[in-house]
Design a protein around this motif. Structure first.
Motif, PDB file in Angstrom:
ATOM      1  N   PRO A  78      -2.294  20.909  29.040  1.00  0.00           N
ATOM      2  CA  PRO A  78      -3.033  20.883  27.777  1.00  0.00           C
ATOM      3  C   PRO A  78      -3.824  19.586  27.575  1.00  0.00           C
ATOM      4  O   PRO A  78      -4.933  19.612  27.047  1.00  0.00           O
ATOM      5  CB  PRO A  78      -1.926  21.032  26.719  1.00  0.00           C
ATOM      6  CG  PRO A  78      -0.819  21.714  27.428  1.00  0.00           C
ATOM      7  CD  PRO A  78      -0.862  21.183  28.830  1.00  0.00           C
ATOM      8  N   LEU A 128      -1.162  30.704  26.158  1.00  0.00           N
ATOM      9  CA  LEU A 128      -1.009  29.936  24.912  1.00  0.00           C
ATOM     10  C   LEU A 128      -0.497  28.527  25.182  1.00  0.00           C
ATOM     11  O   LEU A 128      -0.927  27.564  24.535  1.00  0.00           O
ATOM     12  CB  LEU A 128      -0.053  30.661  23.959  1.00  0.00           C
ATOM     13  CG  LEU A 128      -0.599  31.906  23.255  1.00  0.00           C
ATOM     14  CD1 LEU A 128       0.502  32.589  22.460  1.00  0.00           C
ATOM     15  CD2 LEU A 128      -1.760  31.523  22.331  1.00  0.00           C
ATOM     16  N   ASP A 129       0.420  28.397  26.126  1.00  0.00           N
ATOM     17  CA  ASP A 129       0.983  27.084  26.450  1.00  0.00           C
ATOM     18  C   ASP A 129      -0.047  26.161  27.083  1.00  0.00           C
ATOM     19  O   ASP A 129       0.095  24.941  27.025  1.00  0.00           O
ATOM     20  CB  ASP A 129       2.182  27.235  27.391  1.00  0.00           C
ATOM     21  CG  ASP A 129       3.393  27.807  26.689  1.00  0.00           C
ATOM     22  OD1 ASP A 129       3.426  27.761  25.446  1.00  0.00           O
ATOM     23  OD2 ASP A 129       4.298  28.326  27.377  1.00  0.00           O
ATOM     24  N   SER A 173      -2.761  22.890  21.062  1.00  0.00           N
ATOM     25  CA  SER A 173      -2.881  23.057  19.615  1.00  0.00           C
ATOM     26  C   SER A 173      -2.868  21.707  18.921  1.00  0.00           C
ATOM     27  O   SER A 173      -3.502  21.512  17.882  1.00  0.00           O
ATOM     28  CB  SER A 173      -1.739  23.924  19.084  1.00  0.00           C
ATOM     29  OG  SER A 173      -0.482  23.343  19.418  1.00  0.00           O
ATOM     30  N   ASN A 174      -2.143  20.764  19.515  1.00  0.00           N
ATOM     31  CA  ASN A 174      -2.102  19.388  19.006  1.00  0.00           C
ATOM     32  C   ASN A 174      -2.020  18.461  20.212  1.00  0.00           C
ATOM     33  O   ASN A 174      -0.930  18.263  20.760  1.00  0.00           O
ATOM     34  CB  ASN A 174      -0.889  19.189  18.086  1.00  0.00           C
ATOM     35  CG  ASN A 174      -0.832  17.787  17.489  1.00  0.00           C
ATOM     36  OD1 ASN A 174      -1.446  16.853  17.994  1.00  0.00           O
ATOM     37  ND2 ASN A 174      -0.089  17.646  16.404  1.00  0.00           N
ATOM     38  N   GLU A 228       1.308  17.457  22.422  1.00  0.00           N
ATOM     39  CA  GLU A 228       1.436  17.889  23.813  1.00  0.00           C
ATOM     40  C   GLU A 228       1.659  16.687  24.736  1.00  0.00           C
ATOM     41  O   GLU A 228       2.462  16.731  25.663  1.00  0.00           O
ATOM     42  CB  GLU A 228       0.165  18.638  24.274  1.00  0.00           C
ATOM     43  CG  GLU A 228      -0.361  19.668  23.302  1.00  0.00           C
ATOM     44  CD  GLU A 228       0.445  20.941  23.311  1.00  0.00           C
ATOM     45  OE1 GLU A 228       1.445  20.984  24.028  1.00  0.00           O
ATOM     46  OE2 GLU A 228       0.073  21.889  22.608  1.00  0.00           O
TER      47      GLU A 228
END
Length: 452
Positions: free
Chosen positions: A174, A156-157, A161-162, A166
């Protein structure tokens, strides 16, 4: 209290004046066109001398270490935009996703393979030197083992997600993945309509050239930054710390040197078929900056310049391998160090390890080197995973904590060198290594670092 304040001001003043004198010497040498690599060595030597003097006199080095922190911050400033721009430029310039898969497979194969070999070397050297023999250490008060992130949390890390959030938090992996998605999209759209993505590709190429120029500005400060960082580290760690766990330091550096010379030198000589002495001389700036900053991300801008300008590896290979290596390639932190700490811990606590344990140690080291990608403190996490897998007390990590910073210098240098070697090997296999240019002796002219 007033006397203490005056004493602190006085020692900081000495520290500041000493820094100015050292910087003046390095600046004078630069104006005399002394080679960049030699100036880095002189800066390191000056830092070593000043650090020893300040440590013996009991002086603080805050005035000096401030300059070192500024240098490291300037380099870290570049990491996120540099990774984003270079990965975009590297991958979007490809015309085939098959080529991307091919170089990606080769890159990971070399990263994981060399980490496995590093773990075996660390294990063998530790068994030979017995670093924990005869040592009785108390666990420091308040020690708490770092929590190992779950596999799902690690995954997940890694997924952004953004991307902007990040990037603001300094999470490189990411951002790298986001850039990868954009680059693949550019390739797909460009395969159907080249004109549609031409403005984007032109913008990326222009941004890449601008970022390279910014990198050159900051890299020119390397001799000054190296001086400040070495002086601070030397003054901080006295002989008491070195003597207490000297066997761990010696064992670690012997293993690191063996891996550096035999594995890296052997791959360069027998696989890439180039002179390893010439290779190591060309990548010296990478080794020096990695050794002093102790950060794979901080050395990334320097490594990219060295790989493309000194080794003459194509920018698209360098721009793919180097950012990935800074996040995944941990020969020193994930291979050698966990093996040594595991053997040390077993000896200190009187626990016998079997052949099966040694095999598990190597396998877990390879797997954990992927799992800690993007996780802060990869050496601690990798070591925690290995000790847990072997059922060893995690207190062993606390016992060696006093000298870990000294060993981390060598570990980071090996990590960064491993990335450089992999760049050369992948480029050589893909015909994107200019062997003729590499064999020329114009090292200092190849990388524009002489001017200040």
């Amino acid at each position: 209290m007033q006397n203490n304040l005056l004493s602190a001001v006085e020692t900081n003043w000495y520290s500041f004046v000493t820094s100015i004198i050292a910087f003046a010497i390095l600046f004078f040498l630069a104006r005399k066109r002394l080679g960049f690599g030699l100036r880095v060595i002189i800066g390191m030597g000056l830092g070593l001398v000043v650090g020893i003097i300040f440590q013996n006199l009991g002086y603080e080095t805050k005035g000096i270490t401030t300059f070192g922190s500024i240098y490291v911050n300037l380099i870290r400033m570049l990491v996120i935009p540099l990774v984003f721009i270079l990965v975009l430029n590297s991958i979007s310039s490809l015309t085939s996703l098959d080529y991307l898969r091919k170089i990606g497979f080769k890159t990971f194969a070399w990263f994981l393979g060399t980490t496995g070999v590093a773990s075996i070397i660390g294990l063998l050297i530790a068994l030979l030197f017995n670093p924990g023999s005869g040592i009785q250490q108390a666990v420091p008060e308040g020690f708490t083992a770092r929590e190992i992130p779950t596999f799902s949390q690690v995954i997940l890390d890694l997924v952004p997600s953004n991307p902007f959030n990040e990037a603001a938090q300094g999470k490189v992996v990411p951002v790298l993945i986001f850039a990868l998605f954009l680059a693949v999209a550019i390739i797909k759209v460009g395969s159907k309509n080249a004109e549609a993505v031409k403005p984007v590709r032109d913008l990326i190429q222009s941004a890449t050239q601008v970022m390279h120029q910014v990198v050159k500005f900051i890299i020119r400060l390397t001799p000054y930054g190296v001086f400040a960082l070495i002086a601070g580290i030397t003054a901080k760690y006295g002989w008491d710390t070195l003597q207490e766990l000297g066997s761990v330091i010696v064992t670690s550096y012997v293993a690191l040197i063996v891996h550096f010379v035999l594995v890296f030198g052997g791959l360069v000589l027998f696989v890439a078929k180039v002179n390893p002495i010439r290779f190591f001389r060309k990548i010296y700036p990478t080794i020096a900056v990695a050794f002093t900053t102790r950060s794979s991300y901080a050395v990334l801008p320097v490594n990219l310049e060295v790989i493309t300008k000194r080794l003459h590896v194509s920018p698209r290979i360098a721009s793919f391998v180097a950012p990935l290596g800074a996040s995944v390639n941990f020969n020193g932190c994930g291979g050698i160090w966990p093996a040594i700490v595991a053997v040390f811990t077993a000896q200190v606590f009187g626990i016998d390890l079997s052949i099966t344990d040694y095999i598990i140690l190597v396998i877990v080291s390879i797997i954990s080197s992927i799992g800690v990608a993007g996780v802060p403190g990869p050496a601690v996490i990798s070591t925690t995973v290995v000790l847990t897998a072997l059922g060893l007390p995690l207190e062993g990590i606390a016992i060696v904590a006093g000298v870990e910073a000294l060993i981390d210098m060598g570990r980071t240098a090996v990590n960064a060198t491993g990335t450089t070697v992999t760049s050369l090997l992948v480029a050589n296999s893909e015909g994107e290594f200019d062997r003729e240019a590499f064999n020329r002796d114009e090292d200092e002219e190849d990388i524009a670092l002489n001017a200040v």
